[in-house]
Design a protein around this motif. Structure first.
Motif, short mmCIF file in Angstrom:
data_model
loop_
_atom_site.label_atom_id
_atom_site.label_comp_id
_atom_site.label_asym_id
_atom_site.label_seq_id
_atom_site.Cartn_x
_atom_site.Cartn_y
_atom_site.Cartn_z
N ASN A 81 29.61 30.04 41.44
CA ASN A 81 29.84 30.59 40.28
C ASN A 81 29.02 31.41 39.36
N PRO A 82 27.80 31.49 39.65
CA PRO A 82 26.97 32.25 38.55
C PRO A 82 27.09 33.78 39.18
N LYS A 83 27.38 33.75 40.46
CA LYS A 83 27.59 35.52 40.98
C LYS A 83 28.94 35.84 40.54
N LEU A 84 30.04 34.93 40.51
CA LEU A 84 31.39 35.22 40.00
C LEU A 84 31.40 35.65 38.37
N PHE A 85 30.73 34.62 37.77
CA PHE A 85 30.83 34.83 36.23
C PHE A 85 29.80 36.12 36.08
N SER A 86 28.84 36.43 36.59
CA SER A 86 28.10 37.85 36.39
C SER A 86 29.03 38.93 36.86
N ARG A 87 29.82 38.80 38.05
CA ARG A 87 30.56 39.82 38.43
C ARG A 87 31.79 40.28 37.28
N ASP A 88 32.17 39.06 36.38
CA ASP A 88 33.17 39.33 35.47
C ASP A 88 32.72 39.51 33.98
N ARG A 89 31.40 39.55 33.99
CA ARG A 89 30.50 39.77 32.85
C ARG A 89 30.63 38.89 32.08
N HIS A 90 31.02 37.60 32.42
CA HIS A 90 31.02 36.40 31.55
C HIS A 90 32.36 36.43 30.58
N LEU A 91 33.28 37.35 31.12
CA LEU A 91 34.45 37.37 30.22
C LEU A 91 35.59 36.61 30.89
N CYS A 92 36.43 35.94 29.97
CA CYS A 92 37.60 35.20 30.45
C CYS A 92 38.66 36.25 30.68
N ALA A 93 39.35 36.00 31.82
CA ALA A 93 40.31 37.04 32.55
C ALA A 93 41.54 36.88 31.68
N TYR A 94 41.93 35.71 30.92
CA TYR A 94 43.08 35.79 30.09
C TYR A 94 43.05 36.05 28.61
N CYS A 95 42.00 35.35 28.10
CA CYS A 95 41.96 35.62 26.46
C CYS A 95 40.91 36.84 26.10
N GLY A 96 39.96 37.18 27.34
CA GLY A 96 39.04 38.31 26.91
C GLY A 96 37.75 37.91 26.07
N HIS A 97 37.43 36.85 25.84
CA HIS A 97 36.32 36.67 25.12
C HIS A 97 35.12 36.26 26.08
N HIS A 98 33.98 36.47 25.40
CA HIS A 98 32.79 36.24 26.30
C HIS A 98 32.29 34.74 26.01
N PHE A 99 31.69 34.09 27.09
CA PHE A 99 31.35 32.78 26.93
C PHE A 99 30.16 32.65 27.57
#
Length: 186
Positions: A81-99
């Motif tokens: 999960n930490p690497k996945l979230f970093s790869r995706d820059r902590h951006l939700c792939a559906y709503c586009g918000h950072h979390f």
């Protein structure tokens, strides 16, 4: 203190190692070459024969002689999960918000219960609300579009995604081999 980036003699990243592990490699003459300016000096005792204080200058990147561990030749890095979230820059792939980390989930595009795999190409980052709304459906069935496509990080990207304190010399070396299409560039 940051870790040292260990490479094989051809320049392929192997691991992040501690300063103590790096000093052991220097002392055993296993270091073939180094990159970057020395960033730490480890001091030892006094040599009886010369009366000089022993010291080892540690560089941020070292290439090590010898055989290459099998983990260094993995084609796909381990998915966490930490690497996945970093790869995706902590951006939700559906709503586009950072979390923040605690508000994110590993979302399977094709649900595991419906034959999807727990793999880089089937996983994206989603906030808890969007993940719950999508449920056990595909994005198309849930009428939720992906804002970005998943991809498998390269070995160099994986070393960055591990979340270490990375020195400028190390980052420059790793980013030089990261594909321009990677989200780590932008």
């Amino acid at each position: 203190m940051p870790d040292v980036l260990q490479l094989d003699v051809s320049g392929r990243p192997q691991a992040w190692i501690s300063l103590q592990e790096a000093a052991t490699l220097y002392a055993s003459h296993a270091v073939a070459w180094t990159l970057g300016q020395a960033f730490h000096i480890m001091r030892g005792g006094m040599q009886r024969s010369t009366g000089r204080l022993s010291q080892i200058e540690l560089h941020p990147i070292i290439a090590v002689r010898g055989s290459i561990p099998s983990r260094a030749w993995r084609t796909a890095p381990a998915l966490t999960n930490p690497k996945l979230f970093s790869r995706d820059r902590h951006l939700c792939a559906y709503c586009g918000h950072h979390f923040g980390f605690d508000a994110l989930t590993r979302e399977h595009i094709q649900p595991v219960s419906r034959g999807g795999h727990d793999a880089w190409m089937n996983c994206i980052t989603a906030c808890r609300a969007c993940n719950g709304r999508k449920g056990n459906r595909t994005p198309e069935e849930a009428r939720m579009s992906l804002l970005y496509a998943p991809y498998v990080p390269s070995l160099h990207e994986d070393m960055i995604l591990r979340g270490r304190r990375i020195l400028a010399d190390q980052m420059e070396f790793l980013l030089a081999s990261v594909p321009r299409s990677s989200r780590l560039h932008g």
